[in-house]
Design a protein around this motif. Structure first.
Motif, PDB file in Angstrom:
ATOM      1  N   ARG A 248       0.825  -1.198   0.000  1.00 31.87           N
ATOM      2  CA  ARG A 248       0.000   0.000   0.000  1.00 31.87           C
ATOM      3  C   ARG A 248       0.862   1.253   0.000  1.00 31.87           C
ATOM      4  NH1 ARG A 248      -4.445   2.280  -1.771  1.00 31.87           N
ATOM      5  NH2 ARG A 248      -5.406   3.745  -0.312  1.00 31.87           N
ATOM      6  N   LEU A 249       1.948   1.213   0.752  1.00 31.75           N
ATOM      7  CA  LEU A 249       2.844   2.366   0.828  1.00 31.75           C
ATOM      8  C   LEU A 249       3.424   2.700  -0.536  1.00 31.75           C
ATOM      9  CD1 LEU A 249       4.358   4.384   2.679  1.00 31.75           C
ATOM     10  CD2 LEU A 249       6.174   2.686   2.848  1.00 31.75           C
ATOM     11  N   VAL A 250       3.819   1.685  -1.282  1.00 27.69           N
ATOM     12  CA  VAL A 250       4.375   1.909  -2.614  1.00 27.69           C
ATOM     13  C   VAL A 250       3.350   2.586  -3.510  1.00 27.69           C
ATOM     14  CG1 VAL A 250       5.252   0.757  -4.678  1.00 27.69           C
ATOM     15  CG2 VAL A 250       5.997  -0.001  -2.411  1.00 27.69           C
ATOM     16  N   MET A 251       2.075   2.203  -3.379  1.00 26.53           N
ATOM     17  CA  MET A 251       1.027   2.796  -4.200  1.00 26.53           C
ATOM     18  C   MET A 251       0.753   4.246  -3.811  1.00 26.53           C
ATOM     19  SD  MET A 251      -1.706  -0.355  -4.299  1.00 26.53           S
ATOM     20  CE  MET A 251      -2.908   0.703  -5.109  1.00 26.53           C
ATOM     21  N   LEU A 252       0.852   4.551  -2.512  1.00 27.57           N
ATOM     22  CA  LEU A 252       0.521   5.890  -2.036  1.00 27.57           C
ATOM     23  C   LEU A 252       1.625   6.905  -2.267  1.00 27.57           C
ATOM     24  CD1 LEU A 252      -1.195   4.994   1.366  1.00 27.57           C
ATOM     25  CD2 LEU A 252      -2.311   5.839  -0.706  1.00 27.57           C
ATOM     26  N   ASP A 256       3.313  13.868  -8.611  1.00 27.86           N
ATOM     27  CA  ASP A 256       3.135  14.260 -10.014  1.00 27.86           C
ATOM     28  C   ASP A 256       2.808  13.055 -10.887  1.00 27.86           C
ATOM     29  OD1 ASP A 256       3.785  16.866  -9.285  1.00 27.86           O
ATOM     30  OD2 ASP A 256       5.925  16.559  -9.676  1.00 27.86           O
ATOM     31  N   GLY A 257       2.024  12.127 -10.321  1.00 23.08           N
ATOM     32  CA  GLY A 257       1.618  10.961 -11.082  1.00 23.08           C
ATOM     33  C   GLY A 257       2.663   9.881 -11.204  1.00 23.08           C
ATOM     34  N   LYS A 258       3.826  10.061 -10.581  1.00 23.48           N
ATOM     35  CA  LYS A 258       4.897   9.080 -10.683  1.00 23.48           C
ATOM     36  C   LYS A 258       5.203   8.491  -9.311  1.00 23.48           C
ATOM     37  CE  LYS A 258       7.105  11.338 -14.641  1.00 23.48           C
ATOM     38  NZ  LYS A 258       8.359  11.949 -15.173  1.00 23.48           N
ATOM     39  N   ALA A 259       5.503   7.207  -9.293  1.00 26.37           N
ATOM     40  CA  ALA A 259       5.832   6.521  -8.038  1.00 26.37           C
ATOM     41  C   ALA A 259       7.222   6.926  -7.568  1.00 26.37           C
ATOM     42  CB  ALA A 259       5.758   5.015  -8.233  1.00 26.37           C
ATOM     43  N   LEU A 260       7.353   7.158  -6.267  1.00 30.38           N
ATOM     44  CA  LEU A 260       8.657   7.459  -5.674  1.00 30.38           C
ATOM     45  C   LEU A 260       9.353   6.154  -5.292  1.00 30.38           C
ATOM     46  CD1 LEU A 260       7.728  10.450  -3.340  1.00 30.38           C
ATOM     47  CD2 LEU A 260       8.699  10.537  -5.632  1.00 30.38           C
ATOM     48  N   PRO A 261      10.679   6.112  -5.380  1.00 32.86           N
ATOM     49  CA  PRO A 261      11.407   4.884  -5.015  1.00 32.86           C
ATOM     50  C   PRO A 261      11.433   4.693  -3.502  1.00 32.86           C
ATOM     51  CG  PRO A 261      12.951   6.620  -5.582  1.00 32.86           C
ATOM     52  CD  PRO A 261      11.579   7.174  -5.864  1.00 32.86           C
ATOM     53  N   VAL A 262      10.361   4.133  -2.970  1.00 34.35           N
ATOM     54  CA  VAL A 262      10.190   4.023  -1.525  1.00 34.35           C
ATOM     55  C   VAL A 262      10.838   2.751  -1.007  1.00 34.35           C
ATOM     56  CG1 VAL A 262       8.517   3.820   0.329  1.00 34.35           C
ATOM     57  CG2 VAL A 262       8.052   5.310  -1.602  1.00 34.35           C
ATOM     58  N   THR A 263      11.548   2.861   0.084  1.00 32.96           N
ATOM     59  CA  THR A 263      11.994   1.696   0.836  1.00 32.96           C
ATOM     60  C   THR A 263      11.559   1.886   2.286  1.00 32.96           C
ATOM     61  OG1 THR A 263      14.144   2.663   1.369  1.00 32.96           O
ATOM     62  CG2 THR A 263      14.000   1.351  -0.647  1.00 32.96           C
ATOM     63  N   ALA A 264      11.370   0.801   2.984  1.00 39.25           N
ATOM     64  CA  ALA A 264      10.930   0.886   4.371  1.00 39.25           C
ATOM     65  C   ALA A 264      11.403  -0.344   5.119  1.00 39.25           C
ATOM     66  CB  ALA A 264       9.416   1.001   4.448  1.00 39.25           C
ATOM     67  N   ARG A 265      11.442  -0.203   6.437  1.00 39.66           N
ATOM     68  CA  ARG A 265      11.748  -1.333   7.307  1.00 39.66           C
ATOM     69  C   ARG A 265      10.605  -1.485   8.298  1.00 39.66           C
ATOM     70  NH1 ARG A 265      16.560  -3.125   5.970  1.00 39.66           N
ATOM     71  NH2 ARG A 265      18.035  -1.689   5.017  1.00 39.66           N
ATOM     72  N   VAL A 266      10.302  -2.729   8.651  1.00 36.70           N
ATOM     73  CA  VAL A 266       9.111  -3.015   9.443  1.00 36.70           C
ATOM     74  C   VAL A 266       9.486  -3.829  10.673  1.00 36.70           C
ATOM     75  CG1 VAL A 266       6.822  -4.073   9.427  1.00 36.70           C
ATOM     76  CG2 VAL A 266       7.720  -3.029   7.342  1.00 36.70           C
ATOM     77  N   VAL A 299      14.666  -3.319  -0.192  1.00 36.78           N
ATOM     78  CA  VAL A 299      13.309  -3.375  -0.725  1.00 36.78           C
ATOM     79  C   VAL A 299      12.371  -2.934   0.381  1.00 36.78           C
ATOM     80  CG1 VAL A 299      13.824  -5.213  -2.347  1.00 36.78           C
ATOM     81  CG2 VAL A 299      13.089  -5.796  -0.054  1.00 36.78           C
ATOM     82  N   CYS A 300      11.064  -2.950   0.101  1.00 43.07           N
ATOM     83  CA  CYS A 300      10.106  -2.607   1.156  1.00 43.07           C
ATOM     84  C   CYS A 300      10.135  -3.726   2.188  1.00 43.07           C
ATOM     85  CB  CYS A 300       8.709  -2.439   0.589  1.00 43.07           C
ATOM     86  SG  CYS A 300       7.567  -1.704   1.771  1.00 43.07           S
ATOM     87  N   GLY A 301      10.780  -3.520   3.241  1.00 43.83           N
ATOM     88  CA  GLY A 301      11.127  -4.513   4.240  1.00 43.83           C
ATOM     89  C   GLY A 301      12.590  -4.313   4.578  1.00 43.83           C
TER      90      GLY A 301
END
Length: 575
Positions: A248-252, A256-266, A299-301
């Motif tokens: 969901r975070l990657v989608m949000l 400007d209509g473009k996805a940001l290169p998101v990384t996260a740790r959980v 990666v996301c994680g």
């Protein structure tokens, strides 16, 4: 119609939907619209809308009232914050809110007109009378109350509601639940690329979207780059939720209509297994997230469930590192001789660092060197080792009277330090140590992404005669790049290959090819960990001339090494 139901209805529309404010700025988009690469243009001039009004005692906010079939609406906005909404009933009392719950508590404030352009909200919230009695100004109180969307709580209220939930459930039995703590990484880079003034509102909208989507959760934004959610469920269900949150975070995170290169740790903590109070659960979830900070996964994680055993290991690592910082003088050196098979004579020594801990006994470098790297202590440890090694071996000579070469293993972090060459030069001068006697070993499994820059910094040392060696060859990820670019003059074959020469044809092939490669490039080859006569025989057949290992000599402390050299040790020459 309750506001959350309205938003769900708007979000369920298949066609993309954009809602703009009175200035033409985009205020809200439906999930379908967020997948579009376009934002429609508004008609010009914009349709007439009501004039904004101020809120008495709350500078920086403005209101816009709308009358429609859904009742009286009040839309509130502040700079860099998303819209806040409230629906008023026929008596001008709040019927539903989004963003006002924390300000008003359980009270239902009434909207009272002051003038055509101003309104005032009578909003007694919990604790206001006591705060006024203590002399706290109303404006200060209101400023401290963060306006957040409904279901998005401050850290204190988040903890309080979890405690209340756990307490209620404990009457009838224990509750399975837990906190998912999600922290964005590389936010500084994203802010630098797009500007914090654009990313901060985006994160606000992400928090609001999470609070609206996960109505069965308590949602909190404890830090600017972190989100925390409390769900009821077992460990498996929370892990599934965490994976869903990452997606969901990657989608949000779109701009400007473009996805940001998101990384996260959980990180995840569970009640009641790990703790029974909210503040402790939050702390443990943060710790679980931090335990994965050094994982090499971008990666996301990665996702980490709190583990008491892993936490205890991290505490032990921290305490051990603290001891190391305070007791560097307890580091001791051992020296393992190296031999030339052709002449049978000792030609040098490799420096091996040991730590004589007063309580834990002797600790090897494989235990404390990674901790020194992790906690930023490796430069201090490396300087201590080099100083001690050069001072101890300055006057040592081989049995045939030649100066003894000294090999010192250097961390990849030290090689990347711009000040490292100067520190080596100063140590050589301080101990009057000939540069050509010093060999700096870099472990081939170490990752040095800017290898070209490292070699450029080391050029001065190399030109003065300092030698570079590739240690543990064959165990890393970029062997041929190291051989090609590092300007090393010696290659050390890892003992894991040497130890199985006599019974593993694949390892024999690897060692043979490594020796042939080094020979074709004009490099020396030294085999580590030689223990048997058969291993020695095979190395001789492969034209390997330099060796070290228990077959010839074990590591020795300095006094023992001095006495050993005086006895002029040698091994049987192998033509």
């Amino acid at each position: 119609m309750p506001l959350d139901i309205l938003i769900k209805l708007l979000s369920s529309i298949e066609e993309p939907l954009w809602i703009h404010d009175r200035f033409g700025q985009l205020a809200w988009t439906s999930p379908r619209a967020r997948q579009e690469d376009r934002v429609p243009e508004l008609p010009s001039p914009l349709p007439k809308q009501p004039e904004p009004c101020g809120i008495s005692g709350q500078p920086g906010f403005w209101l816009m009232g709308i009358t429609g079939e859904l009742g009286e609406w009040l839309l509130v906005q502040k700079a860099n914050l998303p819209w806040r909404m409230a629906i008023f009933d026929a008596e001008c009392l709040v019927a539903n809110t989004c963003g006002w719950q924390e300000l008003f508590g359980t009270e239902r404030p009434r909207l009272e007109p002051v003038s055509e352009r101003r309104v005032r909200l009578k909003a007694p919230f919990s604790g206001l009378a006591e705060a006024r009695a203590a002399g706290v100004d109303d404006k200060v109180l209101i400023a401290l109350r963060r306006l957040q969307p409904i279901n998005l709580l401050s850290r204190d209220r988040f903890n309080a509601q979890i405690d209340e939930l756990l307490l209620e459930e404990s009457v009838d039995g224990s509750i399975d639940g837990g906190i998912i703590y999600l922290s964005l990484t590389h936010l500084e880079i994203i802010n630098s690329a797009h500007g914090a003034e654009r990313i901060d509102p985006l994160l606000e909208r992400v928090a609001e979207a999470m609070s609206l989507q996960y109505r069965d959760a308590l949602v909190c934004r404890p830090l600017g780059n972190a989100f925390a959610l409390f769900f009821v469920g077992d460990e498996a269900s929370l892990i599934a939720r965490a994976n869903e949150l990452c997606e969901r975070l990657v989608m949000l995170m779109r701009l400007d209509g473009k996805a940001l290169p998101v990384t996260a740790r959980v990180g995840i903590s569970l009640a009641p297994q790990h703790a029974r109070r909210a503040h402790r659960l939050m702390h443990l979830a943060e710790l679980a997230m931090l335990h994965g900070e050094y994982d090499d996964i971008d990666v996301c994680g990665p996702l980490h469930v709190f583990s008491p055993g892993a936490h205890m290991q991290h505490l032990n690592d921290y305490r051990l590192t603290s001891d190391l910082r305070e007791h560097l003088e307890e580091l001791d050196l051992a020296f393992q001789p190296q031999f030339d098979l052709a002449s049978g004579e000792a030609v040098g020594v490799e420096v091996l660092v040991r730590w004589d801990h007063p309580e834990l006994g002797t600790i090897g470098p494989g235990r404390f060197i990674p901790l020194a790297e992790q906690y930023g202590l490796i430069g201090t440890v490396g300087a201590r080792v080099m100083d001690t090694a050069l001072s101890a071996t300055r006057d040592l000579v081989t049995p045939n009277g030649k100066p003894l070469s000294v090999a010192i293993n250097v961390s990849a972090q030290e090689f990347r330090d711009p000040g490292f060459p100067e520190r080596v030069s100063e140590a050589l001068a301080r101990h009057d140590f000939a540069p050509e006697r010093l060999e700096l070993e870099i472990t081939e499994s170490s990752r040095v992404p800017d290898l070209d820059r490292v070699v450029e910094r080391l050029t001065g040392l190399i030109e003065r005669g300092v030698r570079l060696a590739i240690d543990d060859f064959g165990t890393g990820f970029a062997s041929l790049l190291y051989v090609r670019d590092l300007r090393a003059c010696r290659l050390k074959v890892d003992q894991r290959f040497v130890g199985s020469l006599d019974h593993d044809a694949r390892d024999r092939a690897i060692v043979s090819h490594a020796i042939s490669l080094a020979d074709s490039l004009g490099m020396e080859v030294l085999a580590e960990g030689v223990e048997t006569a058969e291993q020695e025989r095979l190395l001789v057949e492969m034209d390997c001339h330099l060796v070290q290992g228990f077959r010839y000599a074990r590591p020795k402390r300095l006094p023992e090494l001095v006495g050993w050299l005086k006895r002029k040790p040698s091994i049987h020459p192998c033509p």
